[in-house]
Motif scaffolding. Structure first.
Motif, mmCIF file in Angstrom:
data_model
loop_
_atom_site.group_PDB
_atom_site.id
_atom_site.type_symbol
_atom_site.label_atom_id
_atom_site.label_comp_id
_atom_site.label_asym_id
_atom_site.label_seq_id
_atom_site.Cartn_x
_atom_site.Cartn_y
_atom_site.Cartn_z
ATOM 1 N N TRP A 120 0.742 -1.121 0.028
ATOM 2 C CA TRP A 120 -0.112 -0.054 -0.061
ATOM 3 C C TRP A 120 0.955 1.241 -0.044
ATOM 4 O O TRP A 120 0.404 2.513 0.073
ATOM 5 C CB TRP A 120 -0.827 0.009 1.260
ATOM 6 C CG TRP A 120 -2.173 -1.001 1.042
ATOM 7 C CD1 TRP A 120 -2.402 -2.131 1.167
ATOM 8 C CD2 TRP A 120 -3.374 -0.481 0.329
ATOM 9 N NE1 TRP A 120 -3.607 -2.584 1.175
ATOM 10 C CE2 TRP A 120 -4.278 -1.618 0.292
ATOM 11 C CE3 TRP A 120 -3.980 0.483 -0.086
ATOM 12 C CZ2 TRP A 120 -5.466 -1.755 0.068
ATOM 13 C CZ3 TRP A 120 -5.181 0.616 -0.559
ATOM 14 C CH2 TRP A 120 -6.010 -0.715 -0.336
ATOM 15 N N ARG A 121 2.109 1.007 0.012
ATOM 16 C CA ARG A 121 2.986 2.360 -0.049
ATOM 17 C C ARG A 121 2.576 2.966 -1.515
ATOM 18 O O ARG A 121 2.662 2.036 -2.571
ATOM 19 C CB ARG A 121 4.521 1.993 0.232
ATOM 20 C CG ARG A 121 4.783 1.709 1.796
ATOM 21 C CD ARG A 121 6.296 1.453 1.884
ATOM 22 N NE ARG A 121 6.423 1.388 3.281
ATOM 23 C CZ ARG A 121 7.829 1.112 3.874
ATOM 24 N NH1 ARG A 121 8.887 1.322 2.889
ATOM 25 N NH2 ARG A 121 8.015 1.289 5.122
ATOM 26 N N ALA A 122 2.783 4.282 -1.579
ATOM 27 C CA ALA A 122 2.409 4.796 -2.973
ATOM 28 C C ALA A 122 3.261 4.354 -4.022
ATOM 29 O O ALA A 122 3.015 4.105 -5.162
ATOM 30 C CB ALA A 122 2.572 6.400 -2.798
ATOM 31 N N SER A 123 4.830 4.163 -3.778
ATOM 32 C CA SER A 123 5.759 3.736 -4.775
ATOM 33 C C SER A 123 5.089 2.317 -5.471
ATOM 34 O O SER A 123 5.523 1.916 -6.701
ATOM 35 C CB SER A 123 7.194 3.739 -4.273
ATOM 36 O OG SER A 123 7.044 2.934 -3.150
ATOM 37 N N GLN A 124 4.614 1.457 -4.712
ATOM 38 C CA GLN A 124 4.322 0.332 -5.200
ATOM 39 C C GLN A 124 2.856 0.077 -5.619
ATOM 40 O O GLN A 124 2.600 -0.757 -6.191
ATOM 41 C CB GLN A 124 4.578 -0.821 -3.792
ATOM 42 C CG GLN A 124 5.958 -0.950 -3.564
ATOM 43 C CD GLN A 124 6.352 -2.082 -2.615
ATOM 44 O OE1 GLN A 124 5.925 -3.085 -2.631
ATOM 45 N NE2 GLN A 124 6.927 -1.720 -1.546
ATOM 46 N N LEU A 125 2.001 0.847 -4.672
ATOM 47 C CA LEU A 125 0.397 0.686 -5.279
ATOM 48 C C LEU A 125 0.282 1.363 -6.658
ATOM 49 O O LEU A 125 -0.774 0.892 -6.955
ATOM 50 C CB LEU A 125 -0.280 1.758 -3.964
ATOM 51 C CG LEU A 125 -1.832 1.742 -3.902
ATOM 52 C CD1 LEU A 125 -2.129 0.413 -3.861
ATOM 53 C CD2 LEU A 125 -2.435 2.517 -2.817
ATOM 54 N N VAL A 126 1.095 2.185 -7.026
ATOM 55 C CA VAL A 126 0.815 2.715 -8.240
ATOM 56 C C VAL A 126 0.707 1.570 -9.407
ATOM 57 O O VAL A 126 -0.325 1.951 -10.194
ATOM 58 C CB VAL A 126 1.964 3.814 -8.834
ATOM 59 C CG1 VAL A 126 2.988 3.174 -8.800
ATOM 60 C CG2 VAL A 126 1.746 4.650 -10.020
ATOM 61 N N TRP A 127 1.259 0.862 -9.375
ATOM 62 C CA TRP A 127 1.056 -0.397 -10.456
ATOM 63 C C TRP A 127 -0.201 -1.092 -10.319
ATOM 64 O O TRP A 127 -0.884 -1.075 -11.514
ATOM 65 C CB TRP A 127 2.413 -1.263 -10.444
ATOM 66 C CG TRP A 127 3.694 -0.443 -10.456
ATOM 67 C CD1 TRP A 127 4.720 -0.391 -9.471
ATOM 68 C CD2 TRP A 127 4.102 0.040 -11.628
ATOM 69 N NE1 TRP A 127 5.614 0.623 -10.109
ATOM 70 C CE2 TRP A 127 5.527 0.716 -11.295
ATOM 71 C CE3 TRP A 127 3.751 0.050 -12.866
ATOM 72 C CZ2 TRP A 127 6.223 1.455 -12.099
ATOM 73 C CZ3 TRP A 127 4.503 0.901 -13.814
ATOM 74 C CH2 TRP A 127 5.756 1.326 -13.518
ATOM 75 N N PRO A 128 -0.569 -1.619 -9.203
ATOM 76 C CA PRO A 128 -2.063 -2.323 -9.410
ATOM 77 C C PRO A 128 -2.879 -1.338 -9.624
ATOM 78 O O PRO A 128 -4.087 -1.598 -10.170
ATOM 79 C CB PRO A 128 -2.186 -2.764 -7.811
ATOM 80 C CG PRO A 128 -1.066 -2.268 -7.119
ATOM 81 C CD PRO A 128 0.245 -1.986 -8.047
ATOM 82 N N VAL A 129 -2.880 0.108 -9.332
ATOM 83 C CA VAL A 129 -3.875 1.072 -9.648
ATOM 84 C C VAL A 129 -3.828 1.187 -11.188
ATOM 85 O O VAL A 129 -4.871 1.358 -11.723
ATOM 86 C CB VAL A 129 -3.522 2.471 -9.009
ATOM 87 C CG1 VAL A 129 -4.449 3.404 -9.508
ATOM 88 C CG2 VAL A 129 -3.815 2.338 -7.414
ATOM 89 N N LEU A 130 -2.951 1.266 -11.842
ATOM 90 C CA LEU A 130 -2.831 1.395 -13.116
ATOM 91 C C LEU A 130 -3.353 0.269 -13.828
ATOM 92 O O LEU A 130 -3.939 0.454 -14.796
ATOM 93 C CB LEU A 130 -1.269 1.521 -13.713
ATOM 94 C CG LEU A 130 -0.620 3.010 -13.500
ATOM 95 C CD1 LEU A 130 0.848 2.880 -13.776
ATOM 96 C CD2 LEU A 130 -1.549 4.150 -13.918
ATOM 97 N N GLU A 131 -3.178 -0.893 -13.159
ATOM 98 C CA GLU A 131 -3.721 -2.284 -13.871
ATOM 99 C C GLU A 131 -5.084 -2.286 -13.593
ATOM 100 O O GLU A 131 -5.911 -2.753 -14.585
ATOM 101 C CB GLU A 131 -3.076 -3.228 -13.293
ATOM 102 C CG GLU A 131 -1.522 -3.583 -13.698
ATOM 103 C CD GLU A 131 -0.999 -4.801 -12.846
ATOM 104 O OE1 GLU A 131 -1.668 -5.291 -12.025
ATOM 105 O OE2 GLU A 131 0.193 -4.973 -13.002
#
Length: 341
Positions: free
Chosen positions: A87-98
């Motif tokens: 859930w950290r922003a740097s890692q969360l961005v990828w599932p959000v984009l998917e």
């Protein structure tokens, strides 16, 4: 026990910390941890402690609040992998984009679909506008976990929570899909769980530092302060806080006497508070005042005892030695006297 050492001179607070380390020295193999909010603070504090400890300050770490509190929460909950939080922003961005292509097809996400329609995708390449949108959403969810954990908890449980404008309903849908995909609670919800456990039982042995020292922090998220308050029943917490004068804290205490604790925590400082405070304090003291309100708490999370210790020295009341009075000393004098700068 939660102890707040307040002072208007950072060097005096550092001297106090060094004296405490001399009076109660750690073990020869024990690592001392002092939580700071910036890397320059850690460099400066390391030099100050070396002076106060006789020339050498070894085996001292200076973690940031986020990483230290994550480690503590994982220890209380008996979990590992604090550095792998999806859930950290740097890692969360990828599932959000998917998930965005599926999300924008929902009626609730019409505003997102309209925005993305202005920046069409060419082929399978990730466009800059799409990346910026995904990162902005990830940053917002990261902040939401810290500053509005109750709202996120409602969405996590499938509830509607507080009413949202129609154009923002997609946020609740996105949290539900991220829950299915990630299967791990955001940090804010883990903090709520840790606080609940600390309220009913002692944490696992070794999960809490003893003592926990925090130096120079000017603010924390409300839920992080609640965690410190809950921990104070099980370990010693020393907070070394830099503030201009004790008057700010006295005005905060007076405000709490007029309002209930719950109202004082939820209601922003209104115009009457700014009229009572001196000009400089009214402009730059709001953050410190709100932090004071959070530290005092409502009693719901403050399980242990708390105490304040003031270290307000010369510059706030007088200027020793010949020569002109420095500008900072003049401002501190006027603040202490309740005058306009």
């Amino acid at each position: 026990m939660l102890t707040v050492f307040r002072g208007n001179r950072a060097e005096h607070l550092a001297e106090l910390l060094a004296a405490q380390l001399l009076l109660t020295p750690p073990g020869p193999l024990e690592t001392v941890q002092v939580v700071v909010n910036t890397w320059p603070t850690s460099r400066w504090l390391g030099e100050q402690l070396a002076v106060g400890l006789g020339g050498i300050a070894a085996n001292i770490r200076y973690p940031f609040p986020g990483s230290q509190l994550r480690q503590i929460v994982n220890g209380v909950l008996g979990e590992n992998g604090a550095d792998q939080d999806p859930w950290r922003a740097s890692q969360l961005v990828w599932p959000v984009l998917e998930l965005l292509p599926q999300l924008v097809e929902q009626p609730e996400a019409a505003s997102l679909k309209h925005w993305l329609g202005r920046y069409p995708q060419h082929g399978s390449n990730l466009e800059l506008a799409q990346w910026q949108l995904g990162r902005s959403i990830a940053d917002a969810l990261d902040d939401l976990a810290l500053y509005r954990p109750e709202l996120l908890a409602a969405w996590w449980c499938g509830e509607d929570g507080p009413h949202l404008p129609p154009e923002q309903e997609w946020q609740r849908l996105l949290v539900g899909r991220l829950r299915e995909r990630l299967g791990v609670k955001p940090f804010g919800l883990q903090v709520l769980e840790a606080i609940a456990q600390l309220q009913i039982k002692a944490p696992p042995a070794g999960s809490l530092p003893d003592p926990l020292r925090l130096f120079g922090l000017s603010s924390l998220a409300p839920i992080q302060v609640q965690l410190l308050q809950a921990m104070s029943a099980h370990t010693q917490i020393d907070l070394y806080l830099l503030t201009t004068s004790p008057d700010l804290w006295q005005r905060c205490t007076s405000r709490r006497e007029r309002l209930s604790s719950a109202v004082a925590l939820q209601e922003p400082f209104a115009g009457d508070w700014f009229m009572e405070a001196p000009g400089l304090e009214a402009r730059f003291g709001r953050l410190g005042g709100e932090f004071q309100q959070l530290l005092e708490g409502t009693g719901e999370s403050l399980l242990g005892q708390s105490q304040d210790r003031d270290l307000f020295f010369a510059a706030a009341t007088s200027h020793p030695g010949p020569g002109p009075v420095p500008l900072l000393a003049q401002l501190q004098q006027r603040l202490a006297q309740g005058m306009e700068p």
